[in-house]
Design a protein around this motif. Structure first.
Motif, PDB file in Angstrom:
ATOM      1  N   PRO A  73       0.830  -1.208   0.000  1.00  0.00           N
ATOM      2  CA  PRO A  73       0.000   0.000   0.000  1.00  0.00           C
ATOM      3  C   PRO A  73       0.864   1.258   0.000  1.00  0.00           C
ATOM      4  O   PRO A  73       1.867   1.349   0.716  1.00  0.00           O
ATOM      5  N   GLY A  74       0.478   2.219  -0.820  1.00  0.00           N
ATOM      6  CA  GLY A  74       1.182   3.484  -0.860  1.00  0.00           C
ATOM      7  C   GLY A  74       2.413   3.507  -1.733  1.00  0.00           C
ATOM      8  O   GLY A  74       3.072   4.546  -1.846  1.00  0.00           O
ATOM      9  N   VAL A  75       2.743   2.379  -2.368  1.00  0.00           N
ATOM     10  CA  VAL A  75       3.919   2.316  -3.239  1.00  0.00           C
ATOM     11  C   VAL A  75       3.465   2.375  -4.696  1.00  0.00           C
ATOM     12  O   VAL A  75       2.560   1.644  -5.106  1.00  0.00           O
ATOM     13  N   THR A  76       4.095   3.238  -5.469  1.00  0.00           N
ATOM     14  CA  THR A  76       3.843   3.326  -6.907  1.00  0.00           C
ATOM     15  C   THR A  76       4.842   2.433  -7.627  1.00  0.00           C
ATOM     16  O   THR A  76       6.055   2.589  -7.461  1.00  0.00           O
ATOM     17  N   TYR A  77       4.322   1.497  -8.428  1.00  0.00           N
ATOM     18  CA  TYR A  77       5.172   0.602  -9.212  1.00  0.00           C
ATOM     19  C   TYR A  77       5.085   1.045 -10.673  1.00  0.00           C
ATOM     20  O   TYR A  77       4.037   0.947 -11.307  1.00  0.00           O
ATOM     21  N   ALA A  78       6.200   1.577 -11.163  1.00  0.00           N
ATOM     22  CA  ALA A  78       6.230   2.192 -12.484  1.00  0.00           C
ATOM     23  C   ALA A  78       7.032   1.343 -13.458  1.00  0.00           C
ATOM     24  O   ALA A  78       7.798   0.453 -13.073  1.00  0.00           O
ATOM     25  N   ALA A  79       6.867   1.651 -14.748  1.00  0.00           N
ATOM     26  CA  ALA A  79       7.638   0.975 -15.786  1.00  0.00           C
ATOM     27  C   ALA A  79       7.877   1.929 -16.938  1.00  0.00           C
ATOM     28  O   ALA A  79       7.041   2.786 -17.244  1.00  0.00           O
ATOM     29  N   LEU A  80       9.007   1.751 -17.589  1.00  0.00           N
ATOM     30  CA  LEU A  80       9.344   2.529 -18.778  1.00  0.00           C
ATOM     31  C   LEU A  80       8.632   1.921 -19.980  1.00  0.00           C
ATOM     32  O   LEU A  80       8.610   0.704 -20.156  1.00  0.00           O
ATOM     33  N   VAL A  81       8.052   2.795 -20.810  1.00  0.00           N
ATOM     34  CA  VAL A  81       7.274   2.341 -21.964  1.00  0.00           C
ATOM     35  C   VAL A  81       7.705   3.139 -23.195  1.00  0.00           C
ATOM     36  O   VAL A  81       7.630   4.361 -23.194  1.00  0.00           O
ATOM     37  N   PRO A  82       8.147   2.458 -24.273  1.00  0.00           N
ATOM     38  CA  PRO A  82       8.630   3.183 -25.440  1.00  0.00           C
ATOM     39  C   PRO A  82       7.593   3.439 -26.522  1.00  0.00           C
ATOM     40  O   PRO A  82       7.781   4.313 -27.369  1.00  0.00           O
ATOM     41  N   ASN A  83       6.503   2.643 -26.527  1.00  0.00           N
ATOM     42  CA  ASN A  83       5.565   2.708 -27.647  1.00  0.00           C
ATOM     43  C   ASN A  83       4.213   2.131 -27.239  1.00  0.00           C
ATOM     44  O   ASN A  83       4.012   1.711 -26.089  1.00  0.00           O
ATOM     45  N   GLN A  84       3.295   2.095 -28.190  1.00  0.00           N
ATOM     46  CA  GLN A  84       1.939   1.663 -27.900  1.00  0.00           C
ATOM     47  C   GLN A  84       1.877   0.204 -27.465  1.00  0.00           C
ATOM     48  O   GLN A  84       1.140  -0.152 -26.548  1.00  0.00           O
ATOM     49  N   ARG A  85       2.639  -0.651 -28.118  1.00  0.00           N
ATOM     50  CA  ARG A  85       2.642  -2.067 -27.733  1.00  0.00           C
ATOM     51  C   ARG A  85       3.130  -2.232 -26.296  1.00  0.00           C
ATOM     52  O   ARG A  85       2.561  -2.985 -25.502  1.00  0.00           O
ATOM     53  N   GLY A  86       4.191  -1.516 -25.950  1.00  0.00           N
ATOM     54  CA  GLY A  86       4.693  -1.572 -24.586  1.00  0.00           C
ATOM     55  C   GLY A  86       3.662  -1.081 -23.588  1.00  0.00           C
ATOM     56  O   GLY A  86       3.519  -1.633 -22.495  1.00  0.00           O
ATOM     57  N   LEU A  87       2.920  -0.036 -23.961  1.00  0.00           N
ATOM     58  CA  LEU A  87       1.881   0.493 -23.086  1.00  0.00           C
ATOM     59  C   LEU A  87       0.787  -0.546 -22.850  1.00  0.00           C
ATOM     60  O   LEU A  87       0.333  -0.742 -21.714  1.00  0.00           O
ATOM     61  N   GLU A  88       0.367  -1.208 -23.892  1.00  0.00           N
ATOM     62  CA  GLU A  88      -0.668  -2.239 -23.754  1.00  0.00           C
ATOM     63  C   GLU A  88      -0.224  -3.336 -22.796  1.00  0.00           C
ATOM     64  O   GLU A  88      -0.997  -3.795 -21.940  1.00  0.00           O
ATOM     65  N   GLN A  89       1.038  -3.745 -22.897  1.00  0.00           N
ATOM     66  CA  GLN A  89       1.565  -4.779 -22.006  1.00  0.00           C
ATOM     67  C   GLN A  89       1.639  -4.270 -20.570  1.00  0.00           C
ATOM     68  O   GLN A  89       1.320  -5.004 -19.623  1.00  0.00           O
ATOM     69  N   ALA A  90       2.052  -3.024 -20.400  1.00  0.00           N
ATOM     70  CA  ALA A  90       2.178  -2.457 -19.059  1.00  0.00           C
ATOM     71  C   ALA A  90       0.821  -2.357 -18.372  1.00  0.00           C
ATOM     72  O   ALA A  90       0.682  -2.691 -17.186  1.00  0.00           O
ATOM     73  N   ILE A  91      -0.180  -1.907 -19.111  1.00  0.00           N
ATOM     74  CA  ILE A  91      -1.525  -1.790 -18.539  1.00  0.00           C
ATOM     75  C   ILE A  91      -2.062  -3.164 -18.180  1.00  0.00           C
ATOM     76  O   ILE A  91      -2.630  -3.378 -17.094  1.00  0.00           O
ATOM     77  N   GLU A  92      -1.868  -4.122 -19.080  1.00  0.00           N
ATOM     78  CA  GLU A  92      -2.364  -5.486 -18.830  1.00  0.00           C
ATOM     79  C   GLU A  92      -1.658  -6.114 -17.629  1.00  0.00           C
ATOM     80  O   GLU A  92      -2.245  -6.939 -16.917  1.00  0.00           O
ATOM     81  N   SER A  93      -0.423  -5.683 -17.376  1.00  0.00           N
ATOM     82  CA  SER A  93       0.360  -6.236 -16.263  1.00  0.00           C
ATOM     83  C   SER A  93       0.091  -5.524 -14.941  1.00  0.00           C
ATOM     84  O   SER A  93       0.663  -5.898 -13.913  1.00  0.00           O
ATOM     85  N   GLY A  94      -0.753  -4.493 -14.958  1.00  0.00           N
ATOM     86  CA  GLY A  94      -1.121  -3.815 -13.723  1.00  0.00           C
ATOM     87  C   GLY A  94      -0.152  -2.769 -13.232  1.00  0.00           C
ATOM     88  O   GLY A  94      -0.157  -2.402 -12.050  1.00  0.00           O
ATOM     89  N   ILE A  95       0.673  -2.241 -14.115  1.00  0.00           N
ATOM     90  CA  ILE A  95       1.621  -1.194 -13.730  1.00  0.00           C
ATOM     91  C   ILE A  95       0.852   0.071 -13.331  1.00  0.00           C
ATOM     92  O   ILE A  95      -0.118   0.458 -13.979  1.00  0.00           O
TER      93      ILE A  95
END
Length: 298
Positions: A73-95
């Motif tokens: 709780p209270g921790v932001t888990y972030a990820a670097l995303v270079p493009n639309q495909r990466g964004l789709e994977q990040a969202i699906e993974s719960g980032i």
């Protein structure tokens, strides 16, 4: 001299650190390490990057890792995303949060992203628009702010051009990267004098690599200028695959120790942080550059 009462330390080692390692760290070990970082008190951890495994094979397990870490709780888990495909994977993974990146220098941007700066803007604009629509916050990175391995000194007008575009896209915070560790305190002061007339201090973070041992000195000057957000990498891990000779980020434990001794709060448990640093050092099988790991090996 007025020092801040509190500084926010954002840990980027699981992404920015491990991407430059020659060895692939097993996913279960990465997960255990990230969970240790959460236990140590970091409230922001950049856990991976959703880039092609062809380019960064060390982070090929991004979806599995993102789904496997404990969510404190209270921790932001972030990820670097270079493009639309990466964004789709990040969202699906719960980032929780998306980070977008580009360089202030043209040559490094082409080496790092395989696009010109002008051609990178439309790609990131699409990523940020869709990330915002998905309810994600977005952080921006600019690399080579203080110097480029290919072009040398980078003019501040180039930094401002990219920064303006990223803020227009909707990022809430911009991390300014000394990618090859060439910055010095006077240079930092001069650049921040210009940038802080244009952007509020609370929307800027500094990302110093310690290639030449000046990272902590640059952090101190940045704090004097009103900056209270800094990136770190446990153990001093890191570098850039497209910046030959660049070493790791400022070690989280070195920064936290310095701030603690100055009476500046970070919310991070130093002993638990050292435990996490020792753990990843053991898994990598080599001595990391952190001064505090060397001073406190066990």
């Amino acid at each position: 001299m007025k020092w801040p009462e509190r500084v926010k330390v954002k840990e980027v080692g699981p992404r920015d650190g491990l991407q430059n390692e020659s060895r692939f760290i097993p996913t279960e070990n990465k997960i255990k390490w990230i969970d240790q970082l959460s236990l140590a008190g970091f409230d922001y951890i950049e856990v991976t990057s959703f880039v092609s495994s062809k380019w960064i094979p060390q982070l090929a397990d991004a979806p599995e890792l993102a789904k496997g870490i404990a969510r404190f709780p209270g921790v932001t888990y972030a990820a670097l995303v270079p493009n639309q495909r990466g964004l789709e994977q990040a969202i699906e993974s719960g980032i929780d949060e998306i980070a977008v990146f580009m360089s202030a220098s043209e040559t490094h941007n082409r080496k790092n992203i395989n696009k010109s700066i002008a051609d990178t803007f439309p790609v990131l604009s699409m990523v940020t628009r869709e990330a915002l629509s998905a309810g994600k916050t977005i952080r921006g990175y600019i690399s080579t702010v203080f110097g480029c391995p290919y072009e040398g000194k980078v003019e501040i007008d180039h930094v401002i051009r990219v920064a303006d575009k990223l803020f227009e896209m909707g990022i809430y915070e911009l991390s300014l990267g000394d990618t090859i560790g060439v910055a010095n305190p006077r240079q930092v002061e001069s650049m921040l004098e210009v940038l802080l007339k244009r952007y509020p201090a609370e929307r800027l973070a500094l990302h110093y690599h310690d290639t030449r041992g000046a990272a902590l000195a640059n952090i101190l000057v940045s704090m004097q200028m009103g900056i209270t957000r800094f990136d770190s990498s446990v153990g001093g891990l890191g570098g850039c695959p497209y910046a030959p000779g660049a070493s790791g980020n400022v070690a989280a434990e070195d920064m936290v120790y310095c701030l603690r001794e100055m009476g500046i709060e970070t919310g991070i448990d130093f002993d638990k942080l050292l435990t996490a640093a020792r753990y990843i050092q053991e898994k990598l099988g080599r001595t990391l550059p952190s001064r505090n790991l060397q001073a406190c090996p066990s």
